[in-house]
Design a protein around this motif. Structure first.
Motif, PDB file in Angstrom:
ATOM      1  N   THR A   1       0.856  -1.194   0.000  1.00  0.00           N
ATOM      2  CA  THR A   1       0.000   0.000   0.000  1.00  0.00           C
ATOM      3  C   THR A   1       0.887   1.237   0.000  1.00  0.00           C
ATOM      4  O   THR A   1       2.085   1.145   0.282  1.00  0.00           O
ATOM      5  N   SER A   2       0.301   2.403  -0.279  1.00  0.00           N
ATOM      6  CA  SER A   2       1.081   3.640  -0.230  1.00  0.00           C
ATOM      7  C   SER A   2       1.228   4.117   1.202  1.00  0.00           C
ATOM      8  O   SER A   2       2.263   4.641   1.593  1.00  0.00           O
ATOM      9  N   SER A   3       0.167   3.946   1.994  1.00  0.00           N
ATOM     10  CA  SER A   3       0.206   4.428   3.375  1.00  0.00           C
ATOM     11  C   SER A   3       0.081   3.259   4.340  1.00  0.00           C
ATOM     12  O   SER A   3      -0.167   2.121   3.938  1.00  0.00           O
ATOM     13  N   LYS A   4       0.253   3.547   5.628  1.00  0.00           N
ATOM     14  CA  LYS A   4       0.224   2.518   6.670  1.00  0.00           C
ATOM     15  C   LYS A   4      -1.176   1.913   6.824  1.00  0.00           C
ATOM     16  O   LYS A   4      -2.153   2.446   6.309  1.00  0.00           O
ATOM     17  N   ILE A   5      -1.264   0.856   7.610  1.00  0.00           N
ATOM     18  CA  ILE A   5      -2.556   0.185   7.747  1.00  0.00           C
ATOM     19  C   ILE A   5      -3.553   1.034   8.549  1.00  0.00           C
ATOM     20  O   ILE A   5      -4.737   1.058   8.243  1.00  0.00           O
ATOM     21  N   PHE A   6      -3.075   1.767   9.557  1.00  0.00           N
ATOM     22  CA  PHE A   6      -4.013   2.540  10.382  1.00  0.00           C
ATOM     23  C   PHE A   6      -3.726   4.036  10.386  1.00  0.00           C
ATOM     24  O   PHE A   6      -4.337   4.777  11.137  1.00  0.00           O
ATOM     25  N   SER A   7      -2.742   4.468   9.593  1.00  0.00           N
ATOM     26  CA  SER A   7      -2.446   5.909   9.574  1.00  0.00           C
ATOM     27  C   SER A   7      -2.084   6.345   8.163  1.00  0.00           C
ATOM     28  O   SER A   7      -1.846   5.524   7.288  1.00  0.00           O
ATOM     29  N   GLY A   8      -2.012   7.658   7.978  1.00  0.00           N
ATOM     30  CA  GLY A   8      -1.709   8.220   6.659  1.00  0.00           C
ATOM     31  C   GLY A   8      -0.219   8.453   6.459  1.00  0.00           C
ATOM     32  O   GLY A   8       0.178   9.173   5.545  1.00  0.00           O
ATOM     33  N   ALA A   9       0.637   7.840   7.297  1.00  0.00           N
ATOM     34  CA  ALA A   9       2.080   7.979   7.096  1.00  0.00           C
ATOM     35  C   ALA A   9       2.504   7.107   5.914  1.00  0.00           C
ATOM     36  O   ALA A   9       1.855   6.106   5.615  1.00  0.00           O
ATOM     37  N   SER A  10       3.601   7.503   5.266  1.00  0.00           N
ATOM     38  CA  SER A  10       4.053   6.766   4.084  1.00  0.00           C
ATOM     39  C   SER A  10       4.529   5.361   4.449  1.00  0.00           C
ATOM     40  O   SER A  10       5.150   5.150   5.486  1.00  0.00           O
TER      41      SER A  10
ATOM     42  N   ASN B   1      12.673   6.946  11.403  1.00  0.00           N
ATOM     43  CA  ASN B   1      11.517   7.621  11.997  1.00  0.00           C
ATOM     44  C   ASN B   1      10.897   8.732  11.149  1.00  0.00           C
ATOM     45  O   ASN B   1      10.100   9.522  11.649  1.00  0.00           O
ATOM     46  N   GLU B   2      11.259   8.801   9.864  1.00  0.00           N
ATOM     47  CA  GLU B   2      10.653   9.805   8.977  1.00  0.00           C
ATOM     48  C   GLU B   2       9.211   9.436   8.642  1.00  0.00           C
ATOM     49  O   GLU B   2       8.357  10.308   8.540  1.00  0.00           O
TER      50      GLU B   2
ATOM     51  N   CYS C   1       3.899   8.814  12.347  1.00  0.00           N
ATOM     52  CA  CYS C   1       3.039   9.895  12.814  1.00  0.00           C
ATOM     53  C   CYS C   1       2.529   9.527  14.202  1.00  0.00           C
ATOM     54  O   CYS C   1       2.893   8.482  14.749  1.00  0.00           O
ATOM     55  N   GLU C   2       1.674  10.358  14.753  1.00  0.00           N
ATOM     56  CA  GLU C   2       1.192  10.163  16.135  1.00  0.00           C
ATOM     57  C   GLU C   2       0.575   8.772  16.323  1.00  0.00           C
ATOM     58  O   GLU C   2       0.727   8.152  17.375  1.00  0.00           O
TER      59      GLU C   2
ATOM     60  N   LEU D   1       3.237   6.035  16.507  1.00  0.00           N
ATOM     61  CA  LEU D   1       4.023   6.132  17.741  1.00  0.00           C
ATOM     62  C   LEU D   1       3.180   5.835  18.966  1.00  0.00           C
ATOM     63  O   LEU D   1       3.700   5.787  20.084  1.00  0.00           O
TER      64      LEU D   1
END
Lengths: 97, 498
Positions: free
Chosen positions: B34-43, B51-52, B55-56, B59
C-alpha cells in the motif's frame, strides 16, 4: 461455567491498592461486593448456548480510509517528547534477548 | 567435530531417521504494497531515514486513533479469493499485548478469533512434478512492529519506527507440510502468488516477506503431534529449508537420546548453521488478546467480495495449464512463463499477435529475458512492444529473415522502435532480407564450394563434419541472411550431382 462462591478479600485488595480503610468501611464494602458477585452469579444462570458473542457494543461497521499518504515527515516535532534520541533514532537502555 | 562413523553406523542412523516423520506448519508474513500505513496516513515506503515515516498513530501517542486502510482490506480479500478461501463478512481487530521497545503502544493490532480470510489451500509441486495440497487455516490483517538496532549506539538500543504500522497479511498454514523442501516450495508459492496478484513487491532482502516455521517430529504412523518449536523470522527460501532441516535433525537427536522437546521460540543462525533457543514460547493466553475498542467490526458485503474476486487475474497455475493444453508448450516452458505476471501478460499478447506460441515462448524465455535482465528491466518495461516483436517472429517463421537476422532486427528495434508499417523497409535497409530459394543463394553456395576444394573432397568422401563448416561460410558471406536449412539442402543437392 462453574458457580463457585467467590470470596473477595477487601483487606487484601486495599493493601494492593495502597488505600487505607477502617473496619466499618471494610464491612460495608464487603457487603456491597458480595451483592455484586451475587448479581453476576445470577447472570451466569442465563443459557447463552445459542447467543453469539458481542464483538462491539456499537451497532455500526468500521469506517475505512482511502490509501493516501496524508502525513508529512515531522520527525523533529514527534521526537521532542522523547527522553533520548540519537541520529533520528529513539534510544532506550539496551535490550537484547 | 563429528567422529568417524562406520558405514554400518551411518546406515543404521539413516534407518532410525526414517522411523521419524516431521510435521511442519508455516506462518508467512506478507507486507502489503500500500502507499500508506494500515491505520495511519504515514508513508509506507521502504528505505526512508529513521523515523521519517511515522506519525502520532504509529508512535502510539495518547489520543491518536487508528483508521483502517481500505486498500489493505482489498488486498487481503484478493489473496483470499486467489486461494479459494472463505472470506469472512465480519472480522474483528484485537489487541495482542506484549512489551518490547519497538512496539510503542504496548500492543499490536491484529486479528485473533475472527480473521478476514478463513480456510483455503495452495497446491505445491515437487521436482518430479507430483502435486500436493497444503491447507491454509486462515489469513489475518495486522500491523508490523518497528525495528530495534542493538549495535548502533553504545549501551543503547536504537529504534526506527518507520516499519511500525506497515500492513501485514499473516498467512497460517495447516500442519500439512512434511519436509524442509516442501516448506521451501510452499513459501515460494505464496511469494509468487502474492507478487502475481500485486499485493506485495516480494522483495525478500527488504523483509517484504518473512516466515515463522512450526516444527515437530513424531514416530512414523503416530497420529498425535509431538511438541513443537517455532523458528522465527526466516527471510529466504534457502534459509527456510536449511533451518527446518537442522531443527528436524536436532529434535530427532534429542528424542533418540531419551530427551524431551521443550516448546520454545528458536532462532536460525545462518553463519553458525544452527538453530538456537531464543525464549520460551508464549501461549496465546500470555498475549491477553481482546477486541480493540478503537476499531469497530470490519463488515464486507457479498457484492464487495464478488467485485474483488471478479477483478482477479487468471492465476499462475491456471495459465500454466492453459499453456500446456492450448499451446502445446512443455511443462518447463509453461512454468517459466507463468510465474511472473508481467512476463506472462507479455507472452500472451505476443502469442495473440503472432499466432506462434512455441516461437513466442522461446523468445520470451531466452532472447527477451536475457535482454531485460541485462538492462535490469521488468517485462512491463520492455523496450520492444509485444506487437512489434510479433512482426519480427512472423517474418522469421515465413522465411523473410533468418533467425540470426531476427535477433539483429530485435536488438535494433529495442534501441529504436519501428512503426509496424515500416518494418519491411527497415529489413531492406539493414540488408537482412533472406536470400532464399532463388538462384542468388545457389550461386553463393557454388562459389563457396569452389573456394574450398579440400573440404568439398572430404564431404564427397562422406565426412559430414565439414558440412557445418561450409554452411557457416555461406552464412558469413551472406551476413547471416541466408536460411541455413536451404543452404544445407543446396549443398546436399550439389554433392549428389558430383
Amino acid at each position: 461455567m462453574t458457580n463457585k462462591t467467590n470470596h473477595i478479600d477487601i483487606a487484601h485488595l486495599a493493601n494492593l491498592a495502597k488505600v487505607e480503610i477502617d473496619e466499618a468501611t471494610e464491612l460495608k464494602l464487603q457487603d456491597d461486593i458480595n451483592s455484586v458477585v451475587k448479581m453476576i452469579s445470577k447472570m451466569m444462570e442465563v443459557d447463552t448456548t445459542d447467543t453469539l458473542p458481542l464483538k462491539s457494543p456499537l451497532d455500526s461497521p468500521q469506517r475505512l480510509r482511502p490509501d493516501e499518504v496524508s502525513e508529512n515527515p515531522n520527525q523533529g516535532l514527534l521526537q521532542r517528547g522523547a527522553p533520548e534520541t540519537k541520529g533520528g533514532f529513539f534510544t532506550v537502555p539496551r535490550v537484547i534477548e | 567435530m563429528a567422529s568417524y562413523k562406520t558405514e554400518l553406523e551411518l546406515r543404521s542412523g539413516e534407518i532410525l531417521k526414517m522411523a521419524w516423520e516431521a510435521v511442519i506448519g508455516l506462518e508467512v508474513h506478507v507486507q502489503l504494497a500500500t502507499s500508506s500505513k494500515i491505520f495511519s496516513g504515514a508513508s509506507n515506503e521502504y528505505g526512508a531515514p529513521p523515523n521519517e515515516n511515522t506519525c502520532e498513530i504509529d508512535l502510539g501517542l495518547p489520543g491518536a486513533l487508528p483508521v483502517l486502510n481500505e486498500k489493505a482490506v482489498e488486498m487481503a480479500v484478493r489473496f483470499g479469493c486467489a486461494i479459494s478461501a472463505e472470506i469472512n463478512e465480519i472480522s474483528i481487530f484485537d489487541r495482542k499485548n506484549y512489551f518490547y521497545p519497538d512496539l510503542p503502544k504496548g500492543y499490536q493490532i491484529s486479528q485473533f478469533e475472527n480473521p478476514i480470510v478463513g480456510k483455503g489451500s495452495i497446491t505445491i509441486e515437487d521436482e518430479a512434478g507430483a502435486k500436493k495440497i497444503i491447507g491454509i487455516t486462515r489469513a489475518h490483517l495486522e500491523e508490523d512492529a518497528g525495528k530495534s538496532v542493538h549495535d548502533l549506539v553504545e549501551d543503547r538500543t536504537a529504534l526506527d519506527l518507520n516499519r511500525t504500522g506497515t500492513p501485514l497479511l499473516e498467512i497460517v498454514s495447516e500442519p500439512d507440510i512434511r519436509s524442509a523442501q516442501e516448506a521451501s516450495e510452499y513459501f515460494k508459492q505464496i511469494h509468487n502468488l502474492a507478487k502475481f496478484i500485486g499485493i506485495c513487491d516480494g522483495n525478500l532482502a527488504e523483509g517484504s516477506m518473512r516466515c515463522d516455521a512450526n516444527v515437530s517430529v513424531r514416530q512414523r504412523g503416530e497420529s498425535s503431534l509431538g511438541e513443537r518449536t517455532e523458528i522465527k523470522n526466516i527471510n529466504s527460501f534457502k534459509f527456510v529449508e536449511r533451518a527446518i532441516e537442522l531443527e528436524i535433525e536436532r529434535q530427532i537427536d534429542v528424542l533418540e537420546d531419551g530427551g524431551e522437546i521443550i516448546r520454545e521460540t528458536r532462532l536460525f543462525d545462518p553463519d553458525k548453521d544452527e538453530t538456537r533457543s531464543m525464549r520460551s514460547k508464549e501461549l496465546s493466553d500470555d498475549y491477553r488478546y481482546f477486541p480493540d475498542p478503537d476499531l469497530l467490526p470490519l463488515v464486507l458485503s457479498q457484492a464487495e467480495i464478488e467485485k474483488i474476486r471478479s477483478e482477479l487475474p487468471e492465476l499462475p497455475q491456471q495459465r500454466e495449464r492453459k499453456y500446456q493444453t492450448k499451446f502445446g508448450l512443455s511443462s518447463y516452458d509453461s512454468k517459466q512463463l507463468s510465474v511472473d505476471r508481467n512476463k506472462s501478460d507479455f507472452f500472451e499478447k505476443l502469442t495473440e499477435a503472432s499466432r506462434l506460441p512455441k516461437l513466442s515462448a522461446n523468445w520470451v524465455n531466452s532472447n527477451l529475458s536475457s535482454l531485460l535482465n541485462d538492462k535490469g528491466l521488468g517485462f512491463d518495461q520492455s523496450p520492444i512492444s509485444p506487437s512489434l516483436l510479433a512482426e519480427v517472429l512472423i517474418r522469421i517463421d515465413n522465411g523473410t529473415i533468418s533467425s540470426t537476422s531476427g535477433k539483429t532486427l530485435f536488438r535494433a528495434f529495442c534501441e529504436t522502435p519501428s512503426e509496424i508499417s515500416e518494418i519491411d523497409d527497415r529489413i531492406d535497409e539493414m540488408g537482412l532480407r533472406q536470400i532464399g530459394g532463388t538462384d542468388g543463394l545457389k550461386d553463393i553456395v557454388l562459389e563457396i564450394l569452389k573456394e574450398h576444394p579440400n573440404q568439398l573432397a572430404e564431404l564427397l568422401d562422406g565426412k559430414q563434419k565439414v558440412l557445418g563448416f561450409l554452411v557457416g561460410q555461406v552464412m558469413k558471406k551472406t551476413n547471416g541472411t541466408a536460411n541455413p536449412k536451404e543452404v544445407n539442402e543446396i549443398i546436399q543437392n550439389e554433392i549428389k550431382k558430383e
